[in-house]
Enzyme design. Sequence first.
Site, PDB file in Angstrom:
ATOM      1  N   GLU A 726       0.610  -1.491  -0.300  1.00 10.33           N
ATOM      2  CA  GLU A 726       0.100  -0.143  -0.050  1.00 10.33           C
ATOM      3  C   GLU A 726       1.038   1.302  -0.503  1.00 10.33           C
ATOM      4  O   GLU A 726       0.594   2.395   0.174  1.00 10.33           O
ATOM      5  CB  GLU A 726      -0.926   0.694   1.620  1.00 10.33           C
ATOM      6  CG  GLU A 726      -0.186  -0.033   2.895  1.00 10.33           C
ATOM      7  CD  GLU A 726      -1.122  -0.129   3.612  1.00 10.33           C
ATOM      8  OE1 GLU A 726      -2.792  -0.437   3.383  1.00 10.33           O
ATOM      9  OE2 GLU A 726      -1.051  -0.677   5.013  1.00 10.33           O
ATOM     10  N   CYS A 797      -7.091  -6.157  -1.656  1.00  9.05           N
ATOM     11  CA  CYS A 797      -8.121  -5.959  -0.382  1.00  9.05           C
ATOM     12  C   CYS A 797      -9.229  -4.340  -0.449  1.00  9.05           C
ATOM     13  O   CYS A 797      -9.457  -4.293   0.504  1.00  9.05           O
ATOM     14  CB  CYS A 797      -7.871  -6.635   0.766  1.00  9.05           C
ATOM     15  SG  CYS A 797      -6.351  -5.618   1.619  1.00  9.05           S
TER      16      CYS A 797
HETATM   17  C1  PEP Z   1      -6.060  -0.022   1.563  1.00  7.75           C
HETATM   18  O1  PEP Z   1      -5.275   0.763   2.582  1.00  7.75           O
HETATM   19  O2  PEP Z   1      -6.574  -0.626   0.558  1.00  7.75           O
HETATM   20  C2  PEP Z   1      -6.361  -0.597   2.317  1.00  7.75           C
HETATM   21  C3  PEP Z   1      -7.243  -2.306   2.239  1.00  7.75           C
HETATM   22  O3  PEP Z   1      -6.710  -0.812   4.219  1.00  7.75           O
HETATM   23  P1  PEP Z   1      -7.280  -0.145   4.980  1.00  7.75           P
HETATM   24  O4  PEP Z   1      -8.107   0.687   4.402  1.00  7.75           O
HETATM   25  O5  PEP Z   1      -8.170  -0.029   5.546  1.00  7.75           O
HETATM   26  O6  PEP Z   1      -6.230   1.249   5.519  1.00  7.75           O
HETATM   27 MG    MG Z   2      -4.362   0.571   3.971  1.00  4.70          MG
END
Ligand code: PEP
Ligand code: MG
Length: 866
Positions: A726, A797
């Site tokens: 990420e 995700c």
């Molecule tokens: C994302 O950053 O895409 C992720 C799934 O994590 P979060 O949205 O919890 O930061």
């Molecule tokens: Mg994230």
Amino acid sequence: MAETSETLLLLAPLRGVLLPLAAVPDPVFAEGLFGEGVAIDPLGDTLVAPCDGVVLHLAATGHALTLQAPCGAQVLLHVGIDTVSLRGEGFAPCVAQGTVVRQGDPLIRFDADRVARQARSLVTVMAVAHGIGFAVADRTDAGLAEAGRTVVLRVRAAGPAQAATPAPQADVPDVPNVTPAATLRRTLTLACAGGLHARPAARARAAMHGLDATVTLHYGGRQASLASLVALLALSADEGATVELAASGRDAGAALDAVARELQRTDAGEAHAVFPVGAAPAAAAPDGELPPGCIAGVAAAPGIAIGPLHWWRDAAPEPDPAGQGVAAERAALRAALAAVDAQLARDSAAASARQDPAGAGIFAMHRALLEDPALRAAADALVDAGNSAGFAWREATRAEAATLSAMADRRAADRAADVLDLGKRVLRVLAGNHGGAERAAGAAAGLPPADGGQPVVLAADEFTPSDLAGLERSRVAALAMVRGGPTSHAAILARQAGIPCLVALGSALERLPDGTPVIADGDRARLQANPDQALLAAAASSARLRAHQRQAELRAAHAPAGTRDGVHIEVAANIGSVDDARQAVAHGADAVGLLRTELLFLHGAAAPTVADHTASCQAVVDALDGRSAIVRTLDIGGDKEAAWLRLPAEDNPALGLRGVRLAQACPQLLDDQLRGLLAVRTQAPLRILLPMVSEVGELLHWRARIRTLAAEAGADAGIEVGVMIEVPAAALLAGQLAEHADFFSIGTNDLTQYTLAMDRCQPELAARMDGLHPAVLRLIAATTEGAACHGRWVGVCGALAGDPLAVPVLLGLGVTELSVDAGLVPATKARVRTLAHADCRQRAAGLLRLPSAAAVRDACRQYWPA
Ligand code: PEP
Ligand code: MG
């Protein structure tokens, strides 16, 4: 004057459904800036004269005119919203400036279809101009009106001419001479669209965070401290208003700069977020006489639902006025405020996580209101006078709300509802802390007993965000409100939750008792009470059509999903609670692709212990019925704050101590979690996922730590460990990371934020934060290539995984697992089954060379129509 020598009767200028002015999706009209009046959602295409008069002014674009009645009253008629931008297309005036007309004469004909297609709304406004000595004495703003026949406004002479805008009340007098010599002053013009409403005020206040300065804003002979959101709103300073800032303290200069910057932002995206064109359906015009029992309202969220009406019982408990000692009550109030702050932080974080910046903004704004020093001081004073914490808080919020509601500014009145909502939240927490009996009667008490009966059409005078935050979606078919507007916070949340929602249904709704069978039609802005068989059949068939596709998808959701050419794609769920885990199973998720463990603990009173981690993860795993789970370690920081974790203030929290970096400040926190996770009993693999990794050393460190802790606990040291991709650095180092990781899961929410340098919580940038940007796609391609070098699999995700246009692209780039919100699993599986993997692969490569996200989206629409 038509009726008496003192009353002018204005007839409906169009056939259509009458609406209160406040329901018009444009603040200029809704807030009465043009004057008092009424709105009509047209069923006809000819605007007629509401009274005898002379055309004082006709817009060059033919969409609006002003008529002067013989008594001198001036009546503004404006067809549609933002119709000036049509530059006359679709409008044919029948009069010119100076034409003398009789009541009922045609004024403007318009092509309703064309205008409706091109403008934001067809809703037409008739308002009596301010400041020339006339006021609306009576109005009809509900029901069906016939052009030139139905009386809708009664106008009376209001004595001598008034000022065009009411003089500000001098309730907070400006005190020019008391500021110390070191005070810095700056005069500026408010540029924020819509003036100093809640969000710019909250942002200006937030801009001072961490600065040692006191800033006051002076406007119209009054002043407000930047520390008090309520006082700022009470100034009712409009866009374009000239205001003065006065700052003192060590960082006065920096504070002036920061606040001025916020107040001078043009806020283009803000207006979009408040009135999202297309996202907030305008009132729909019924296409005939309203049948008996049919109530016209304003559509706030689309969809049709049939069910018994059930009135939401606002279950804020009644506090006992008498306190049990000042110290105890003060402590109880502080604890309750902290708990509510944590709840709001969690609600805000959950909204951001599901890519809902509007929802996140609402809860963030509530947090700012909760900190308001004026509110807290008022409550403390009541506690000091011997009252209980609950009584003090309720009285303080009521007084504040009363002040806001008394203001002419409609936005301030909306904030009154927010303050009352905070009143309720704190009372519920206080009741819970004092024994729990009233708490049980809290959020759930608004619903009928959960006996598996038909979902209800839940009705209220007006819902608040906290009412909806904990609503059991499966028990609510639709929402119906007596008041409210399509842009209220509750309406925004209803749209996000996919619940059909009608607002501004008026007193006709109030008269319906619990249990009345109704059809709530969020597409056509009607609520039909006691429908006959024919109406029920028609509504049921529309609802069936909508539901048909979804049901077919749901039926097929429990089978694995593969592409037409036989490539298996795992479709998993993102979850944050045990309830989400059950939803994942019910919606056919193959596994859990992301458990956001921080959501399990954000609202707690203290840091989770090892046992807390084990217990909550065990409960989730047990609910998964043998499915595997990827458990992400705590990703606190950035926009997700936990009340129990006091971290040093950061200028850029999104670039600071979040994810695994948190261990730099609190190593014990992650060790405790890992110990807790290693103790969970499982039937299927439980994998650990590390968020915010940006270099190989971090992965090696945590792999080693997991091995050590597993050895200490006698647990399985072979537990799989994956890395969230990420941060762009991680994507670019995918090859090196893959050597030591078991799998990757791409967090496209953050990957997009960090690649495009756009804050994911910034509503103004929401439309441009697109994970289909070719730069993000290139990083995804780099990730899958790096993973392939070491035979690792890659999932996604982030929210992009649930976007039907993105699914073929992700598969084409080599992703083999998609983890989406539970409700999206069936549609995502259905989408996968329509695709041929070879075709996705071949076409995805070309998308990386396109110049923009918009170009990628266009190409996807052509290649793989959704
Ligand atoms: C994302 O950053 O895409 C992720 C799934 O994590 P979060 O949205 O919890 O930061
Ligand atoms: Mg994230």
